[in-house]
Design an enzyme around this catalytic site. Structure first.
Site, short mmCIF file in Angstrom:
data_model
loop_
_atom_site.label_atom_id
_atom_site.label_comp_id
_atom_site.label_asym_id
_atom_site.label_seq_id
_atom_site.Cartn_x
_atom_site.Cartn_y
_atom_site.Cartn_z
N ASN A 13 83.82 -59.77 12.65
CA ASN A 13 83.41 -60.19 14.14
C ASN A 13 82.54 -61.28 14.14
O ASN A 13 81.79 -61.56 15.09
CB ASN A 13 83.10 -58.91 14.99
CG ASN A 13 82.97 -59.18 16.41
OD1 ASN A 13 82.15 -58.68 17.36
ND2 ASN A 13 83.90 -60.05 17.08
N SER A 17 87.98 -62.90 15.12
CA SER A 17 87.89 -62.27 16.42
C SER A 17 86.97 -63.01 17.35
O SER A 17 87.31 -63.13 18.65
CB SER A 17 87.67 -60.71 16.37
OG SER A 17 86.52 -60.50 16.01
P1 4NP Z 1 85.91 -62.22 10.02
O1 4NP Z 1 85.34 -63.08 8.60
O2 4NP Z 1 86.52 -60.87 9.56
O3 4NP Z 1 87.13 -63.18 10.47
O4 4NP Z 1 84.79 -62.20 10.86
C1 4NP Z 1 84.78 -62.35 7.78
C2 4NP Z 1 83.29 -62.24 8.02
C3 4NP Z 1 82.37 -61.79 6.96
C4 4NP Z 1 82.81 -61.36 5.93
C5 4NP Z 1 84.06 -61.19 5.67
C6 4NP Z 1 85.07 -61.69 6.54
N1 4NP Z 1 81.87 -60.64 4.91
O5 4NP Z 1 82.26 -60.38 4.00
O6 4NP Z 1 80.61 -60.58 5.44
#
Ligand code: 4NP
Length: 161
Positions: A13, A17
């Site tokens: 998030n 999103s």
């Molecule tokens: P999102 O992207 O799902 O599009 O918000 C990500 C944000 C952070 C992480 C992975 C995907 N993470 O591993 O912290």
């Protein structure tokens, strides 16, 4: 007056999103439908709860005129299925995680967001570990699916300006 409630969901998030949230909210407002359609977003993971969108997502969105600065991350929860008419996942893993959380009698539409787009892609790829181009690609996909989603809501929920 009906209010149609839309929730966009990705993993953290903070990238995909919130981009969908900001873009779709902007389209709803500029269509004069803000009193009939509400928009929210959430992550399946709790890692970034309370954080603003990733600065790369915010900058890419701002270059196209979409403001993400008011958004803060939260985690998707079972109660969301009592509130939202559309719960739209960015990728198949997000969708599978939401299906685990959903009550078996959920009456709304739980689906992949890109099913509202005519583009060949079915998932919005996670841009988090990639370069600038990934964030632009997210916006291209999100803008396309947002137009399709707005048309679907107008068609199925009698929403009009
Ligand atoms: P999102 O992207 O799902 O599009 O918000 C990500 C944000 C952070 C992480 C992975 C995907 N993470 O591993 O912290």
């Amino acid at each position: 007056m009906v209010t149609v409630k839309v929730l966009f969901v990705c993993l953290g998030n903070i990238c995909r999103s919130p981009t969908a949230h900001g873009v779709f909210e902007h389209m709803v407002e500029s269509s004069g439908l803000a009193d009939q359609i509400t928009t929210d977003s959430a992550g399946t993971a709790a890692w970034h709860v309370g954080n603003p969108p990733d600065s790369r997502s915010a900058a890419a969105a701002a270059r196209r005129g979409f403001d993400l600065s008011h958004l803060r991350a939260r985690q998707a929860q079972a109660d969301d299925f009592e509130v939202f008419d559309y719960i739209l996942a960015m990728d198949r893993q997000n969708l599978a995680d939401l299906q685990q959380l959903a009550p078996s009698d959920y009456k709304g539409r739980l689906d992949l967001f890109l099913n509202f787009s005519d583009l060949p892609e079915t998932e919005v790829p996670d841009p988090y570990y990639g370069g600038e181009q990934g964030f632009e690609h997210v916006l291209d996909l999100v803008e396309s699916a947002s137009r399709g989603l707005l048309a679907d809501i107008k068609q199925h929920h009698g929403v009009s300006a």
